[in-house]
Design a protein around this motif. Sequence first.
Motif, short mmCIF file in Angstrom:
data_model
loop_
_atom_site.label_atom_id
_atom_site.label_comp_id
_atom_site.label_asym_id
_atom_site.label_seq_id
_atom_site.Cartn_x
_atom_site.Cartn_y
_atom_site.Cartn_z
N THR B 261 0.89 -1.17 0.01
CA THR B 261 0.12 -0.09 0.07
C THR B 261 0.82 1.38 0.03
O THR B 261 0.30 2.47 0.11
N GLN B 264 0.19 3.84 -2.96
CA GLN B 264 -0.86 4.55 -2.65
C GLN B 264 -0.86 5.54 -1.74
O GLN B 264 -1.13 6.81 -1.87
N ASN B 265 -0.01 5.18 -0.40
CA ASN B 265 0.26 6.26 0.49
C ASN B 265 0.96 7.67 -0.04
O ASN B 265 0.52 8.56 0.17
N GLU B 268 -1.26 9.63 -2.42
CA GLU B 268 -2.37 10.46 -1.46
C GLU B 268 -1.86 11.44 -0.96
O GLU B 268 -2.31 11.86 -0.03
N LYS B 270 0.58 11.02 1.74
CA LYS B 270 0.45 10.57 3.27
C LYS B 270 1.79 10.64 3.67
O LYS B 270 2.02 10.42 4.66
#
Lengths: 294, 430
Positions: B261, B264-265, B268, B270
């Motif tokens: 993941t 994706q972090n 996004e 993060k």
Amino acid sequence: MGGPRFIKNQVYGWLLLMPAATLLVAFTHYPAVATLLQSFFSSGTARRPSKFVGLDNYAYMLEDPVFWKVLTNNLWYAVGTIPTSVAIAILMALWVNERLPLRGVVRMAYFTPTVLPMIAVANIWLFFYSPDIGLLDQVTRVFGFHSQNWLGDPDTVLACIIVMTVWKEAGFFMIFYLAALQSLPHELEEAGRLEGASRWYFFWRVTFPLLMPTTLFVLINAVINSFKLVDHLFILTKGGPDNASSLLLYYIYEVAFSFFDQSYASTLTVVLLLLLALIAVGKFTALDKRIHYR
Amino acid sequence: MFRIIRNTAFGAAVALVGLAATATADAKTELTMYYPVAVGGPLTEVVDKLVADFEAENPDIDVNAIYAGNYNDARIKALAALKSGEPAQLAVMFSIDIYELIEQDAIIAFDDIVSSEEDKAWLKGFYPALMENGITDDKTWGIPFQRSTIVMYYNKDAFREAGLDPENPPQTWDELASMGKKLVKKAGDGTVERWGAMIPSTGYPYWMFGALTKQNGQVLMSGDGATTFFDAPATIEALEYWKGLGSEMGVMPEGTIEWGTLRQNFLEGKTAIMWHSTGNLTAVKDNASFDFGVAMLPSKVSRGTPTGGGNFYIFKDTSEAEQQAALKLIKFLTQPERTAEWSIKTGYIGTRPDAYETDKLKNYVVEFPPAAVARDQLEFATAELSTYQTGRVRKLLDDAIQAALTGSKSPTEALTEAQKAADGLLRRYR
């Protein structure tokens, strides 16, 4: 006895049995025996051929900390998943057995987790559990909790796997309970109502005992499933961190196909088979006596 | 199935034409090649096209290229085929499978089949760092094909927001820590909205750790694959630094960070920085909604990263004609032009310096400079962790890293135990 007719019948019978027997021997009995034999040999490679080592593999197993770790994990996993998923399954079955609006839709919703491909579902749960971006964190944040690394923390990772399994299993077991509930005679319920039994009393004294054969079946399935989990672990954690979420069958897979140690994998498999056999025997002898079959 | 029919039909047709043309036509050499796909994209099509080109150029050789799943599947299939007596002639497998394949007596060294001066020159034409995982006992067993390194992706917008120069990503461990702290963004209630950096610690922790130890001047294993250096002081220091980024400096979240993941972090927002395989380059390029950069990993003593990915191997159980045909195919697929094409389509590194001399790849690098970072970093690269009993040894290290990052053991304790266990496994190979 012994006449040509007898022989003809024998041949006929064995011929009828043969397809099933062949499959059973080829895919069940032969592999089981081969596994047992293999566990007494060392793993061979082209340069170091395998040789008889007696109980060496078993001795290694007893000293292998990872083995004890996965066995303990498996125990907690079984304790965590089985009673919860069975209880939820009964509740859901009682609920969708009633006449309620959109009953079909509710039943389908409960059953959905069972029919979905688990690898795909595990991928979705991976994002649920993901810190910060995950659904779980987004929800708990609303209530003022801090972000939690669900799958990255050895204290929470096994619980996460348990929750996901319960979610998946409960719907499956519900189907069996639903079928059992629908086969219960209505007269009992009417009689109970006439006698003034409360719903709880009626469930505890009549419905639940009548569901016991189903419960036995479900329990055996649940135990076997609790030793069968591999696919979610693949996606979610690979058994980590530091083996905190690894289970026995996943460890066997790892030993056989990542470490290429087929002998040790066979040894672990023998232990798994023994465990399952013990549980099944225990279940049938202890529980069977207390079950009321109609 | 259709491909088999098609190939057979095609092969039969070619054979008939061959027979008609010359009565003395040699029998065709048939090659079976297994290959894995480990990154996104329609790579099987690319491989099919390369193979078709080769067959057109070499009508006397017939190649059956079989997609075999991931690296693990490819190795299992190739070894199973070998045991069943229907062996493949060559395969692309994990570069770190080398000791396992030698132990199974499955492969032959390229030195034993190259004869001409031209072949020997070709063998020397690859980046030395990529050859490291293919060489042991002074022999070359694997030829680099789909290879990668770890690179540092960073969010330039986050750098600007934190008052940092977006063209100056961290160059050293200290800078990664200090810039990382500035990049952490917290909400009013103290919850972290954006982390400074993330280094994944599931999936392939040993790979990331190989980068940190190399940066600290230490490699993880000896060239003969029989000794590991898990408890060397520099190795322990590297794990302390990794753990410290989370537990002391607050740059990274504590606990383990999920490989799957992480991208994706990053996408996004993060985390401002992520360490990941260069194989993600195309995906990040296509999906980032912000200005991003790609840089070499930072240094402590020096820069450093392990290489990764797949090599060509030739199996032992083959005739001499088949070996020469396999060699021809591998040479064909590693020609500069084709290496350049492969690199552009996949994001893998061009395995040879002369591939970067081709117009194709030259233009691509000018147009999209991040494509060159992995190559430039090769100068500081080292071999990926690979030993005898490699799966087991790797897991020992993975477990030790995770135990330290989650705080259940100290780095010293975890690595000392791992080293002890690895010594036990490797003793009989020394």
